[in-house]
Design an enzyme around this catalytic site. Sequence first.
Site, mmCIF file in Angstrom:
data_model
loop_
_atom_site.group_PDB
_atom_site.id
_atom_site.type_symbol
_atom_site.label_atom_id
_atom_site.label_comp_id
_atom_site.label_asym_id
_atom_site.label_seq_id
_atom_site.Cartn_x
_atom_site.Cartn_y
_atom_site.Cartn_z
ATOM 1 N N CYS A 96 0.007 -59.392 -69.082
ATOM 2 C CA CYS A 96 0.514 -60.579 -69.774
ATOM 3 C C CYS A 96 -0.638 -61.331 -70.460
ATOM 4 O O CYS A 96 -1.207 -60.828 -71.416
ATOM 5 C CB CYS A 96 1.292 -61.460 -68.814
ATOM 6 N N HIS A 104 4.974 -57.644 -65.707
ATOM 7 C CA HIS A 104 4.673 -58.160 -64.380
ATOM 8 C C HIS A 104 5.387 -57.284 -63.338
ATOM 9 O O HIS A 104 6.461 -56.749 -63.595
ATOM 10 C CB HIS A 104 5.151 -59.598 -64.228
#
Length: 503
Positions: free
Chosen positions: A340, A438
């Site tokens: 991310c 994630h």
Amino acid sequence: MAETLLVAGTASHVGKSTVVAGLCRLLADAGVDVAPFKAQNMSNNARAVVSGDDWGEIGVSQYVQARAAGITPTTDLNPVLLKPRGDTESQLVLDGEAVGHYDAGSYYERHWEEALEAAVDAYNRLAAEHEVIVAEGAGSIAEINLHDRDLANVETARFADASVLLVGDIERGGVFASLYGTLELLPEDLRDRVAGTLITKFRGDPTLLEPGIEELESLTGVPVVGVLPYKDPGLPAEDSVSLPPEGQRAVRGEDDYPPAQSVTVGVPRLPHISNFTDMEPLRNAPGVRVAYLPLYTPSLDADAVVIPGTKNTVDDLLALKAAGFDEHLTAFEGPIVGICGGYQMLGREITNAAVESTAAHDRVEGLGLLPVKTRFQSDKAVRQTTVSVEGTGPIAGATGRATGYEIHMGRTTQLTDAAEPLDDGSTATESVLGTYLHGLFENRAIREAFLDVVFERANKERPATAENRESPYDAAAALVSDIDSDWLAAELGYPADGTVSPT
């Protein structure tokens, strides 16, 4: 309506999240239809979950507690989430949707009533669907300066008509004073709701506490319903309080393997680090240590590096550069993974940066380790996702499908043709991987492939993968099983024989 127990604390990090998760699993195993709840959470560790017909964000602890309870996590479990992005400002997430950035004054003056309404509505929906709600408080329930606007503790106890279990952490010292002082500072109506106190993180012989327990019960009239031993069941941490302070190195993971069979995964301790729970599957692997590294470090001293998510990519990138950590990464020869915000940092540039940063930066040069660029946009991507995997670079050999979630504002594109080992817009070279997924290492195939690469590059023999590792949910349930079963029966209808009975 459901019976409700509020697990409140004398302070932050006393074990409330673990106690709630353990009780949810204990009750679920006994056949009780139970759900967790936290009216207001402040955490940058979030998960994407069901929100009506879409996806929304909740704190990771409520996601974990839902898994422990065996129910589908939804935004009703944590209707108000505050995600700090600076010293005084947080992003406000209501019912899973980000609505803006506010300082504390603006939030309480303009949005607190709206947050309270969202919390009450979410609780009512849960209470209509489940037999028992185990709610988690936030910080200390005795913050007397906040009693008129304490959504997670005071208001939850009132609108849920909840009994209260007050938790104190003996490892901090002064647990009897903390429990007694907290009870004395509570508003009278809340004080009357406290049905029991609980001591956590005790090391040693519990009989040594008996004189103190007897006197505390005599002074307060509130029973001490358990003393829980110091034991980490392996649940993901809720916030950065569990991490070492900035500037300190801390290592977590297996210590039972010789140097020839162990590796270290270094994680830069970013100032606004988020979703560092992505590292948990690594630190639980045999022979693997996860080291949180201060940005001002003389060397990486690691076999691989994972750059985690961050609530403030640009400012953390600038902090990383100011500390000289970028030079360590450029010279590093081992595998590097960015997740991310970490992925965004690894590219060549970030544009429209002021959308995300507290500073007015329009364009920021990245680390230049991947041929990509990122442009920030005001709309936020929040979703669970399943992607195809054709592993290369740091995850060479991984194939099949992987599941996880995305929470980000940036959009990343490749500047030159490069490998895309996961079809989530990821990019990889021989040694570097960037992805928005994630939960990456929760996928066994990816985790195993990554660790194979790390051990091979480190020229070390990888120990055998442990089989039948105890579930962290079961470990949490075993931990809280020391709570007085008669007390649980009286409060929640959970008798000592493990069968369900009405309250």
